[in-house]
Design an enzyme around this catalytic site. Structure first.
Site, mmCIF file in Angstrom:
data_model
loop_
_atom_site.group_PDB
_atom_site.id
_atom_site.type_symbol
_atom_site.label_atom_id
_atom_site.label_comp_id
_atom_site.label_asym_id
_atom_site.label_seq_id
_atom_site.Cartn_x
_atom_site.Cartn_y
_atom_site.Cartn_z
ATOM 1 N N ASN A 40 8.287 19.389 2.020
ATOM 2 C CA ASN A 40 8.750 18.913 0.734
ATOM 3 C C ASN A 40 7.789 19.807 -0.464
ATOM 4 O O ASN A 40 6.656 19.697 -0.889
ATOM 5 C CB ASN A 40 7.650 17.304 0.937
ATOM 6 C CG ASN A 40 7.160 16.416 0.165
ATOM 7 O OD1 ASN A 40 7.957 16.404 -1.143
ATOM 8 N ND2 ASN A 40 6.218 15.234 -0.098
ATOM 9 N N LYS A 94 7.673 18.702 -3.734
ATOM 10 C CA LYS A 94 6.719 17.506 -4.151
ATOM 11 C C LYS A 94 7.056 18.141 -5.324
ATOM 12 O O LYS A 94 8.206 18.960 -6.053
ATOM 13 C CB LYS A 94 5.440 18.090 -4.424
ATOM 14 C CG LYS A 94 4.857 17.581 -2.798
ATOM 15 C CD LYS A 94 3.152 17.248 -2.440
ATOM 16 C CE LYS A 94 2.794 16.788 -1.211
ATOM 17 N NZ LYS A 94 2.034 17.170 -0.573
ATOM 18 N N HIS A 151 6.082 8.208 0.573
ATOM 19 C CA HIS A 151 5.077 9.232 0.861
ATOM 20 C C HIS A 151 3.633 8.792 0.201
ATOM 21 O O HIS A 151 3.502 7.795 -0.661
ATOM 22 C CB HIS A 151 5.866 10.608 0.033
ATOM 23 C CG HIS A 151 4.789 11.487 -0.123
ATOM 24 N ND1 HIS A 151 3.677 12.091 -0.464
ATOM 25 C CD2 HIS A 151 4.607 12.186 1.163
ATOM 26 C CE1 HIS A 151 2.830 12.840 -0.179
ATOM 27 N NE2 HIS A 151 3.322 13.093 0.817
ATOM 28 N N GLU A 209 1.774 9.862 -2.296
ATOM 29 C CA GLU A 209 1.778 9.436 -2.914
ATOM 30 C C GLU A 209 2.681 8.977 -4.353
ATOM 31 O O GLU A 209 2.245 8.485 -5.383
ATOM 32 C CB GLU A 209 2.056 11.634 -3.432
ATOM 33 C CG GLU A 209 0.887 11.826 -3.418
ATOM 34 C CD GLU A 209 1.534 13.552 -3.048
ATOM 35 O OE1 GLU A 209 3.080 14.169 -3.020
ATOM 36 O OE2 GLU A 209 1.315 14.411 -1.687
ATOM 37 N N GLU A 235 1.322 10.665 7.996
ATOM 38 C CA GLU A 235 0.583 11.519 7.187
ATOM 39 C C GLU A 235 -1.109 11.335 6.798
ATOM 40 O O GLU A 235 -0.683 10.064 5.848
ATOM 41 C CB GLU A 235 1.001 12.166 5.806
ATOM 42 C CG GLU A 235 2.934 12.325 6.812
ATOM 43 C CD GLU A 235 3.165 13.398 5.596
ATOM 44 O OE1 GLU A 235 3.609 14.650 5.420
ATOM 45 O OE2 GLU A 235 3.353 12.396 4.079
ATOM 46 N N GLY A 246 -2.694 17.938 1.522
ATOM 47 C CA GLY A 246 -3.178 18.739 0.667
ATOM 48 C C GLY A 246 -4.493 19.003 0.268
ATOM 49 O O GLY A 246 -4.984 19.602 -0.627
ATOM 50 N N SER A 278 -1.720 18.744 6.151
ATOM 51 C CA SER A 278 -2.463 20.507 5.467
ATOM 52 C C SER A 278 -1.931 21.089 7.348
ATOM 53 O O SER A 278 -2.325 21.865 7.389
ATOM 54 C CB SER A 278 -4.319 20.718 5.662
ATOM 55 O OG SER A 278 -4.300 20.042 4.432
HETATM 56 P P1 PGA Z 1 0.203 19.213 2.485
HETATM 57 O O1 PGA Z 1 1.560 18.068 1.920
HETATM 58 O O2 PGA Z 1 1.403 19.539 3.479
HETATM 59 O O3 PGA Z 1 0.065 19.938 1.196
HETATM 60 O O4 PGA Z 1 -1.044 18.276 2.842
HETATM 61 C C1 PGA Z 1 1.989 16.954 3.366
HETATM 62 C C2 PGA Z 1 2.912 15.944 2.550
HETATM 63 O O5 PGA Z 1 3.031 15.245 1.735
HETATM 64 O O6 PGA Z 1 3.822 15.359 2.808
#
Ligand code: PGA
Length: 315
Positions: A71, A73, A155, A157, A225, A231, A271
Site C-alpha cells: 500500500n 498510500k 483502511h 486512515e 491491521e 506506520g 509495521s
Molecule cells: P505500515 O502500513 O506498514 O507503514 O505500518 C501498513 C498499512 O497501513 O497498510
C-alpha cells in the site's frame, strides 16, 4: 512478546501444525479470548485433504494462497515510482504468492503500463456506487478501466482520518465485488480499544459490517491491521497477530461458513518489514501481509513477499 521467546519446537500432525506456543501463551494471558472464541475456531484437521496445499506449506490454517499487498498510500512521484517499478520488475518473487501493489490513483496508469504482469494492481479506495457527480471520488469502473484487480477498503486512515463508517465501507465492498474487483477488507483496533480489552469487539463489528453487506466472500482478503501498529514501527508480535487472526477465522466460521473461514486469506498489516516478516509468516493463521512503508522499497518488499518460504517445512 519477542519472537525469540518461542522455545517449544513445533510439532506437526499431517499438514496441521500444532502450536504449543500459542496455546500456552493464550491460556496464561488471554483467557477472555477463549471465553469469546471457543475451541471450535481450530478449523483444520489433519485428515482434511481439502486443506492440503500443493506446495508443501504446513504452517497454514487456511487453504488460500499467500497474499502480499503493498500500500503505497499518498507517496511517490513519477520518478520515484519509475525506480520502484524497475526494482520490482527485476526482483525474484516466489511463485506461490499473490502479489499486489496499490499506487496513488494518479500513478496507476504509469504503473500498469510499466510493471510486470506478475504483480496485480489495487486502488486504495473506491466510491460506494456508480461514478457520476461525486467530486474528488474515483469509481470502481474507473479502477477497472485502468486495469486494477483489487481495491483496499476500510483502511484505518480512511476510517479514522477521513471518518468512514462501518456501514458505508460495507456498501463500498459490496459494490466493488458486484463489479468484479477483489476487496482487501481492512479491520483493526486502536490502541485504547486494545488496552480496554475491546480488540475482538472492534474487529468483529467491522467484520460484521462487511458480512452484512457482501453476497459472497470469494473475492475478499481480510487485512487485520491494528491501528497502533500502522506506520509506528511497533509491529504486533507474531503471537498478538496470530491470536486475532485465529479469532477472525473463528468469527467467519461461526457467522459465515466453515468453507469461507478456511478459504479466506487473513493477512496482517502494521509495521511489517523485511526483518520481521519471516517470523510473522510462520504463524499458521497469517496468510500474508499488507505493507505500507516497506512496500516503497522494491528489494525489501520482495523480501516480504518471499517470507512465504518460512511457512515451508525445513528440508
Ligand atoms: P505500515 O502500513 O506498514 O507503514 O505500518 C501498513 C498499512 O497501513 O497498510
Amino acid at each position: 512478546m519477542a519472537a525469540t521467546s518461542l522455545t517449544a519446537p513445533p510439532s506437526f500432525s499431517g499438514l496441521r501444525r500444532i502450536s504449543p506456543k500459542l496455546d500456552a501463551a493464550a491460556v496464561s494471558s488471554h483467557q477472555s479470548f477463549f471465553h469469546r472464541v471457543n475451541s471450535s475456531t481450530r478449523l483444520v484437521s489433519s485428515s482434511s485433504s481439502s486443506h492440503r496445499s500443493p506446495r508443501g506449506v504446513v504452517a497454514m490454517a487456511g487453504s488460500g494462497k499467500f497474499f502480499v499487498g503493498g500500500n503505497w498510500k499518498c507517496n511517490g512521484t513519477k520518478d520515484s515510482i519509475a525506480k520502484l517499478i524497475s526494482d520490482l520488475n527485476s526482483a525474484t518473487l516466489e511463485a506461490d504468492v499473490d502479489v499486489v501493489v496499490s499506487p496513488p490513483f494518479v500513478y496507476i496508469d504509469q504503473v500498469k503500463s510499466s510493471l510486470t504482469d506478475r504483480i496485480d494492481i489495487s486502488g486504495q479506495n473506491s466510491w460506494v456506487g456508480k461514478g457520476g457527480a461525486f467530486t474528488g471520488e474515483i469509481s470502481v469502473e474507473q479502477l477497472k478501466d485502468l486495469g486494477c484487480k483489487w481495491v483496499i477498503l476500510g483502511h484505518s486512515e480512511r476510517r479514522h482520518v477521513i471518518g468512514e463508517k462501518d456501514e458505508f465501507i460495507g456498501k463500498k465492498a459490496a459494490y466493488a465485488l458486484s463489479e468484479g474487483l477483489g476487496v482487501i477488507a481492512c479491520i483493526g483496533e486502536k490502541l485504547e480499544e486494545r488496552e480496554a480489552g475491546k480488540t475482538f469487539d472492534v474487529c468483529f463489528a467491522q467484520l460484521k459490517a462487511f458480512a452484512d453487506a457482501v453476497p459472497s466472500w470469494d473475492n475478499i482478503v481480510v487485512a487485520y491491521e491494528p491501528v497502533w501498529a500502522i506506520g509506528t514501527g511497533k509491529v504486533a508480535s507474531p503471537q498478538q497477530a496470530q491470536e486475532v487472526h485465529v479469532a477472525v477465522r473463528g468469527w467467519l466460521k461461526k457467522n459465515v461458513s466453515e468453507e469461507v473461514a478456511s478459504k479466506t486469506r487473513i493477512i496482517y498489516g502494521g509495521s511489517v518489514n523485511g526483518g520481521n516478516s519471516a517470523e510473522l509468516a510462520k504463524e499458521e493463521d497469517i496468510d500474508g501481509f499488507l505493507v505500507g512503508g516497506a512496500s516503497l522499497k522494491g528489494p525489501e518488499f520482495a523480501t516480504i513477499v518471499n517470507s512465504v518460504t518460512s511457512k515451508k517445512v525445513a528440508a
